[in-house]
Design a protein around this motif. Structure first.
Motif, PDB file in Angstrom:
ATOM      1  N   ALA A  91       2.623  -8.012   1.256  1.00  0.00           N
ATOM      2  CA  ALA A  91       1.381  -7.030   1.135  1.00  0.00           C
ATOM      3  C   ALA A  91       0.152  -7.635   1.038  1.00  0.00           C
ATOM      4  O   ALA A  91      -0.925  -7.250   1.797  1.00  0.00           O
ATOM      5  CB  ALA A  91       1.675  -6.187  -0.086  1.00  0.00           C
ATOM      6  N   SER A 127      -2.986  -7.473   4.064  1.00  0.00           N
ATOM      7  CA  SER A 127      -4.169  -7.196   3.342  1.00  0.00           C
ATOM      8  C   SER A 127      -5.234  -7.920   3.875  1.00  0.00           C
ATOM      9  O   SER A 127      -6.444  -7.659   4.187  1.00  0.00           O
ATOM     10  CB  SER A 127      -4.124  -6.844   1.946  1.00  0.00           C
ATOM     11  OG  SER A 127      -3.388  -5.766   1.542  1.00  0.00           O
ATOM     12  N   ASP A 184       5.352  -8.515  -2.380  1.00  0.00           N
ATOM     13  CA  ASP A 184       4.091  -8.621  -2.904  1.00  0.00           C
ATOM     14  C   ASP A 184       3.211  -9.393  -2.197  1.00  0.00           C
ATOM     15  O   ASP A 184       2.285  -9.091  -1.846  1.00  0.00           O
ATOM     16  CB  ASP A 184       4.059  -9.208  -4.392  1.00  0.00           C
ATOM     17  CG  ASP A 184       4.682  -8.167  -5.485  1.00  0.00           C
ATOM     18  OD1 ASP A 184       4.450  -6.907  -4.927  1.00  0.00           O
ATOM     19  OD2 ASP A 184       5.039  -8.360  -6.413  1.00  0.00           O
ATOM     20  N   ARG A 243       3.931  -0.169   1.166  1.00  0.00           N
ATOM     21  CA  ARG A 243       3.483   0.824   0.102  1.00  0.00           C
ATOM     22  C   ARG A 243       4.200   2.078   0.118  1.00  0.00           C
ATOM     23  O   ARG A 243       4.445   2.742  -0.947  1.00  0.00           O
ATOM     24  CB  ARG A 243       2.001   1.178   0.733  1.00  0.00           C
ATOM     25  CG  ARG A 243       0.960  -0.041   0.231  1.00  0.00           C
ATOM     26  CD  ARG A 243      -0.323   0.309   0.829  1.00  0.00           C
ATOM     27  NE  ARG A 243      -1.458  -0.301   0.633  1.00  0.00           N
ATOM     28  CZ  ARG A 243      -2.586  -0.765   1.139  1.00  0.00           C
ATOM     29  NH1 ARG A 243      -2.863  -0.024   1.802  1.00  0.00           N
ATOM     30  NH2 ARG A 243      -3.311  -1.696   0.723  1.00  0.00           N
ATOM     31  N   ARG A 244       4.882   2.610   1.203  1.00  0.00           N
ATOM     32  CA  ARG A 244       5.538   3.717   0.967  1.00  0.00           C
ATOM     33  C   ARG A 244       6.904   3.727   0.078  1.00  0.00           C
ATOM     34  O   ARG A 244       7.502   4.466  -0.311  1.00  0.00           O
ATOM     35  CB  ARG A 244       6.022   4.338   2.420  1.00  0.00           C
ATOM     36  CG  ARG A 244       4.867   5.318   3.091  1.00  0.00           C
ATOM     37  CD  ARG A 244       5.434   6.110   4.073  1.00  0.00           C
ATOM     38  NE  ARG A 244       6.226   5.461   5.051  1.00  0.00           N
ATOM     39  CZ  ARG A 244       5.827   4.996   6.412  1.00  0.00           C
ATOM     40  NH1 ARG A 244       4.849   5.263   6.585  1.00  0.00           N
ATOM     41  NH2 ARG A 244       6.633   4.200   7.106  1.00  0.00           N
ATOM     42  N   LEU A 297       1.744  -2.931   6.346  1.00  0.00           N
ATOM     43  CA  LEU A 297       1.240  -2.565   5.224  1.00  0.00           C
ATOM     44  C   LEU A 297       1.754  -1.058   4.447  1.00  0.00           C
ATOM     45  O   LEU A 297       2.126  -0.918   3.651  1.00  0.00           O
ATOM     46  CB  LEU A 297      -0.139  -2.859   5.103  1.00  0.00           C
ATOM     47  CG  LEU A 297      -0.669  -2.640   3.529  1.00  0.00           C
ATOM     48  CD1 LEU A 297      -0.254  -3.782   2.546  1.00  0.00           C
ATOM     49  CD2 LEU A 297      -2.348  -3.131   3.775  1.00  0.00           C
ATOM     50  N   GLU A 298       1.569  -0.249   5.634  1.00  0.00           N
ATOM     51  CA  GLU A 298       1.831   1.232   5.052  1.00  0.00           C
ATOM     52  C   GLU A 298       3.486   1.300   4.735  1.00  0.00           C
ATOM     53  O   GLU A 298       3.912   2.094   3.940  1.00  0.00           O
ATOM     54  CB  GLU A 298       1.621   2.070   6.167  1.00  0.00           C
ATOM     55  CG  GLU A 298       1.967   3.654   5.958  1.00  0.00           C
ATOM     56  CD  GLU A 298       1.013   4.113   4.714  1.00  0.00           C
ATOM     57  OE1 GLU A 298       1.392   5.117   4.076  1.00  0.00           O
ATOM     58  OE2 GLU A 298      -0.218   3.434   4.692  1.00  0.00           O
TER      59      GLU A 298
END
Length: 379
Positions: free
Chosen positions: A351, A355, A348, A375-376, A371-372
């Motif tokens: 990320a 961001s 968390d 998220r994946r 970040l991708e």
């Protein structure tokens, strides 16, 4: 690859003229391609002290006028009376120029500009006044006005090499490296021994990514002035960018020998050590850079990266946090801290930092990719 940092410096000369039985003490002030000598005190001695500087000065008309003016001066004393000179109201273009130089030397650029402007009003063909007003505008970061003044100085004195050099600096500060290089080249044509022009052109080539030309010019600057510490520093940066880390370390080490208080040279040598995989030496150099400059955000950032590469994630996070406090727009520090958080399993926070980095630099490829991935994975 860890990156380096470049710098620049200026110099001022203090001196004495020694005449027959008279010692004239004063200050040399840079004014274009020459120096203006500002007298501070004059006194007569029966014999010149052995510790006095001795100069054989050619007996020219200019020197005779200078000595005549000093003999007629009412302020002849053993102690320099700067206050009287500073508070005296200027009445000639040269006097306004001297006032402007005094305030420019203190970094009071607005006041300096006002005096240089008064000098120009009295003498619209005063190239040195335009040149020095350009320097003051450049000191304020007003590069367009600086360029306009340097251009006028060049129009009035086409052989003013320093005006081309400094206009090149203003173009470089605007990111217009091609025009900067053209001006540095012209300065070198006028004065092939102008080390700073080679240094500046080399730095502009480095900014363009033309590292071989950068190295060639910085080498010539060093040949002309072997004590130019920041030329070694910037040549080291070019070697570092080429992946020649051993030569980079050698150049940074020489820069440090010349100037042991150069925080950037320590930071940059740390980068070269880090790129060689020698993280302990890198950390030692970053630590010294921070000791010399506690507000050096980039050094904290780089030390954080070195700690992360050693898997010391807590120290990496602490250093990157300090870097972001000193420079909240340092996107790289957020990326490194995010990677450290991710390695500790705190996805968390990772990320959030990725961001944050993208908010500062939307084109940051590392932040986008990581970040991708997070998220994946649904983290």
């Amino acid at each position: 690859m860890l990156s380096g940092d470049v710098d620049d410096k200026s110099a001022q000369a203090i001196g004495k003229f020694v005449g027959a039985q008279a010692v004239i003490t004063g200050q040399f002030i840079a004014a274009g391609d020459a120096y203006r000598f500002r007298a501070q005190s004059v006194h007569v001695e029966s014999a010149v002290r052995k510790t006095s500087t001795r100069l054989d000065v050619q007996n020219t008309a200019k020197l005779r006028r200078l000595l005549a003016a000093l003999r007629n001066s009412k302020t002849v004393s053993r102690a320099a009376d700067y206050g009287a000179a500073e508070n005296a109201a200027p009445t000639t273009a040269g006097a306004f120029l001297d006032k402007g130089l005094l305030f420019a030397g203190r970094g009071e650029f607005d006041t300096a500009i006002a005096f240089f402007t008064d000098a120009i009003k009295l003498d619209p063909n005063y190239a040195s006044a335009y040149y020095n007003r350009g320097n003051a505008y450049s000191g304020k970061g007003d590069y367009d006005r600086a360029i306009a003044d340097y251009t006028q100085a060049i129009k009035l004195d086409p052989n003013l090499a320093s005006a081309y050099n400094n206009r090149g600096n203003a173009y470089s500060d605007k990111g217009d490296y091609d025009r900067a290089i053209a001006d540095y080249t012209q300065a070198i044509k006028i004065d092939p021994n102008l080390a700073f022009a080679y240094y500046n052109r080399g730095t502009a080539y480095d900014d363009k990514g033309d590292y071989d030309r950068a190295i060639a010019d910085l080498s010539q600057a060093i040949k002309l002035d072997p004590n130019l510490a920041f030329a070694y520093n910037n040549r080291g940066a070019a070697y570092n960018s080429k992946g020649d880390y051993d030569r980079a370390v050698t150049d940074y080490t020489q820069a440090i020998k010349i100037d042991t208080n150069d925080a950037r040279a320590y930071n940059n040598r740390g980068s070269a050590y880090g790129n060689r995989g020698d993280y302990d030496r890198a950390i030692a150099d970053y630590t010294q850079a921070i000791k010399l400059d506690p507000n050096y955000a980039f050094a904290y950032n780089n030390r954080g990266a070195a700690y992360a590469l050693k898997s010391d994630y807590d120290r990496a996070i602490a250093d990157c946090t300090q870097a972001t406090k000193l420079d909240p727009n340092l996107a790289e520090a957020y990326v490194i801290r995010a990677a450290a958080y991710g390695s500790k399993g705190d996805y968390d926070q990772a990320a959030a930092d990725f961001s944050k980095a993208l908010g500062i630099d939307p084109n940051n490829a590392d932040a986008k990719q990581m970040l991708e991935i997070i998220r994946r994975q649904g983290r």
